[in-house]
Motif scaffolding. Structure first.
Motif, mmCIF file in Angstrom:
data_model
loop_
_atom_site.group_PDB
_atom_site.id
_atom_site.type_symbol
_atom_site.label_atom_id
_atom_site.label_comp_id
_atom_site.label_asym_id
_atom_site.label_seq_id
_atom_site.Cartn_x
_atom_site.Cartn_y
_atom_site.Cartn_z
ATOM 1 N N ILE A 179 56.582 -0.446 23.590
ATOM 2 C CA ILE A 179 56.580 0.917 23.058
ATOM 3 C C ILE A 179 58.004 1.335 22.717
ATOM 4 C CG2 ILE A 179 56.125 3.340 23.602
ATOM 5 C CD1 ILE A 179 53.787 2.333 25.346
ATOM 6 N N GLY A 180 58.939 1.025 23.610
ATOM 7 C CA GLY A 180 60.344 1.353 23.358
ATOM 8 C C GLY A 180 60.859 0.690 22.106
ATOM 9 N N ALA A 181 60.510 -0.574 21.905
ATOM 10 C CA ALA A 181 60.955 -1.290 20.703
ATOM 11 C C ALA A 181 60.326 -0.695 19.451
ATOM 12 C CB ALA A 181 60.599 -2.770 20.817
ATOM 13 N N ALA A 182 59.050 -0.346 19.522
ATOM 14 C CA ALA A 182 58.362 0.217 18.363
ATOM 15 C C ALA A 182 58.933 1.572 17.964
ATOM 16 C CB ALA A 182 56.874 0.345 18.650
ATOM 17 N N LEU A 183 59.350 2.363 18.944
ATOM 18 C CA LEU A 183 59.843 3.713 18.672
ATOM 19 C C LEU A 183 61.360 3.824 18.738
ATOM 20 C CD1 LEU A 183 57.158 5.719 20.663
ATOM 21 C CD2 LEU A 183 57.241 5.266 18.206
ATOM 22 N N GLU A 184 62.017 2.681 18.961
ATOM 23 C CA GLU A 184 63.476 2.624 19.035
ATOM 24 C C GLU A 184 64.038 3.548 20.124
ATOM 25 O OE1 GLU A 184 64.984 3.267 15.068
ATOM 26 O OE2 GLU A 184 64.300 1.294 14.414
ATOM 27 N N VAL A 185 63.427 3.468 21.315
ATOM 28 C CA VAL A 185 63.932 4.183 22.482
ATOM 29 C C VAL A 185 64.030 3.196 23.638
ATOM 30 C CG1 VAL A 185 62.961 6.415 21.788
ATOM 31 C CG2 VAL A 185 61.635 4.910 23.265
ATOM 32 N N ASN A 186 64.746 3.577 24.657
ATOM 33 C CA ASN A 186 64.907 2.734 25.831
ATOM 34 C C ASN A 186 63.595 2.674 26.608
ATOM 35 O OD1 ASN A 186 65.676 1.850 28.525
ATOM 36 N ND2 ASN A 186 67.780 2.201 27.855
ATOM 37 N N PRO A 187 63.216 1.510 27.115
ATOM 38 C CA PRO A 187 61.998 1.424 27.925
ATOM 39 C C PRO A 187 62.005 2.365 29.134
ATOM 40 C CG PRO A 187 62.751 -0.763 27.345
ATOM 41 C CD PRO A 187 63.811 0.198 26.883
ATOM 42 N N ALA A 188 63.173 2.684 29.650
ATOM 43 C CA ALA A 188 63.259 3.632 30.766
ATOM 44 C C ALA A 188 62.780 5.015 30.337
ATOM 45 C CB ALA A 188 64.686 3.702 31.293
ATOM 46 N N THR A 189 63.028 5.379 29.083
ATOM 47 C CA THR A 189 62.542 6.657 28.553
ATOM 48 C C THR A 189 61.024 6.659 28.529
ATOM 49 O OG1 THR A 189 64.526 6.892 27.193
ATOM 50 C CG2 THR A 189 62.611 8.231 26.573
ATOM 51 N N VAL A 190 60.443 5.561 28.095
ATOM 52 C CA VAL A 190 58.981 5.434 28.060
ATOM 53 C C VAL A 190 58.413 5.585 29.470
ATOM 54 C CG1 VAL A 190 57.041 3.945 27.461
ATOM 55 C CG2 VAL A 190 59.080 3.955 26.018
ATOM 56 N N ALA A 191 59.004 4.900 30.432
ATOM 57 C CA ALA A 191 58.539 4.976 31.820
ATOM 58 C C ALA A 191 58.668 6.394 32.360
ATOM 59 C CB ALA A 191 59.322 4.000 32.694
ATOM 60 N N ARG A 192 59.768 7.065 32.043
ATOM 61 C CA ARG A 192 60.009 8.428 32.521
ATOM 62 C C ARG A 192 58.989 9.409 31.933
ATOM 63 N NH1 ARG A 192 65.002 8.258 31.554
ATOM 64 N NH2 ARG A 192 64.947 9.233 29.518
ATOM 65 N N VAL A 193 58.678 9.260 30.638
ATOM 66 C CA VAL A 193 57.705 10.151 29.992
ATOM 67 C C VAL A 193 56.308 9.912 30.576
ATOM 68 C CG1 VAL A 193 56.555 10.701 27.801
ATOM 69 C CG2 VAL A 193 59.041 10.436 27.880
ATOM 70 N N ARG A 194 55.953 8.653 30.779
ATOM 71 C CA ARG A 194 54.657 8.338 31.409
ATOM 72 C C ARG A 194 54.570 8.988 32.791
ATOM 73 N NH1 ARG A 194 51.635 3.365 30.116
ATOM 74 N NH2 ARG A 194 52.752 2.092 28.626
ATOM 75 N N ALA A 195 55.609 8.798 33.594
ATOM 76 C CA ALA A 195 55.619 9.325 34.962
ATOM 77 C C ALA A 195 55.524 10.844 34.955
ATOM 78 C CB ALA A 195 56.877 8.877 35.689
ATOM 79 N N ARG A 196 56.252 11.481 34.054
ATOM 80 C CA ARG A 196 56.228 12.938 33.985
ATOM 81 C C ARG A 196 54.851 13.446 33.566
ATOM 82 N NH1 ARG A 196 60.663 14.964 30.372
ATOM 83 N NH2 ARG A 196 61.850 13.402 31.455
ATOM 84 N N TYR A 197 54.186 12.719 32.645
ATOM 85 C CA TYR A 197 52.837 13.110 32.219
ATOM 86 C C TYR A 197 51.870 13.044 33.397
ATOM 87 C CZ TYR A 197 48.250 13.073 30.090
ATOM 88 O OH TYR A 197 46.945 13.361 29.776
ATOM 89 N N VAL A 198 51.923 11.952 34.135
ATOM 90 C CA VAL A 198 51.003 11.778 35.272
ATOM 91 C C VAL A 198 51.287 12.815 36.354
ATOM 92 C CG1 VAL A 198 50.342 10.214 37.138
ATOM 93 C CG2 VAL A 198 50.589 9.350 34.805
ATOM 94 N N ALA A 199 52.561 13.092 36.623
ATOM 95 C CA ALA A 199 52.928 13.988 37.719
ATOM 96 C C ALA A 199 52.758 15.461 37.378
ATOM 97 C CB ALA A 199 54.373 13.728 38.133
ATOM 98 N N ALA A 200 53.095 15.844 36.124
ATOM 99 C CA ALA A 200 53.173 17.278 35.828
ATOM 100 C C ALA A 200 52.419 17.713 34.575
ATOM 101 C CB ALA A 200 54.642 17.685 35.717
ATOM 102 N N GLY A 201 51.818 16.798 33.843
ATOM 103 C CA GLY A 201 51.023 17.197 32.692
ATOM 104 C C GLY A 201 51.727 17.072 31.359
ATOM 105 N N LEU A 202 51.013 17.480 30.327
ATOM 106 C CA LEU A 202 51.463 17.283 28.951
ATOM 107 C C LEU A 202 52.741 18.049 28.625
ATOM 108 C CD1 LEU A 202 50.717 15.865 26.294
ATOM 109 C CD2 LEU A 202 49.455 17.919 25.666
#
Length: 109
Positions: free
Chosen positions: A65-88
């Motif tokens: 996902i990071g490669a497809a969107l040209e972002v760091n994989p850590a950003t992808v992991a952080r956004v996923r975690a934030r979605y699960v923990a606190a919502g959209l």
């Protein structure tokens, strides 16, 4: 080789804990937001991350996902975690917009 295997296992564990499952309304909202393009760039990027993560294809991990969107994989992991923990809202926006505030002043001041 051992270190990369450990890293892959840790990443797989994180993916399992932070599975993104968007409702139809959430998906529609993200598509509309991206289509209009009138949100902060980071919010649009986070919306794209959530949509990609929601597809749930087996080969689509944080690195892909990071490669497809040209972002760091850590950003992808952080956004996923934030979605699960606190919502959209928390996953899209870094700081929640505060109602009735201007430069730190509230309506009651």
């Amino acid at each position: 080789l051992v270190r990369s295997r450990e890293t892959a296992l840790q990443e797989a564990e994180v993916r399992k804990r932070h599975v993104v499952v968007l409702s139809e309304q959430e998906r529609a909202r993200l598509h509309t937001m991206i289509g209009r393009g009138v949100a902060p760039a980071s919010a649009l990027t986070h919306a794209r991350i959530l949509l990609k993560a929601n597809q749930g294809e087996p080969g689509l991990d944080d690195a892909a996902i990071g490669a497809a969107l040209e972002v760091n994989p850590a950003t992808v992991a952080r956004v996923r975690a934030r979605y699960v923990a606190a919502g959209l809202e928390a996953a899209i926006y870094r700081n929640h917009p505060r109602a009735n505030t201007v430069a730190g002043w509230t309506a009651s001041k």
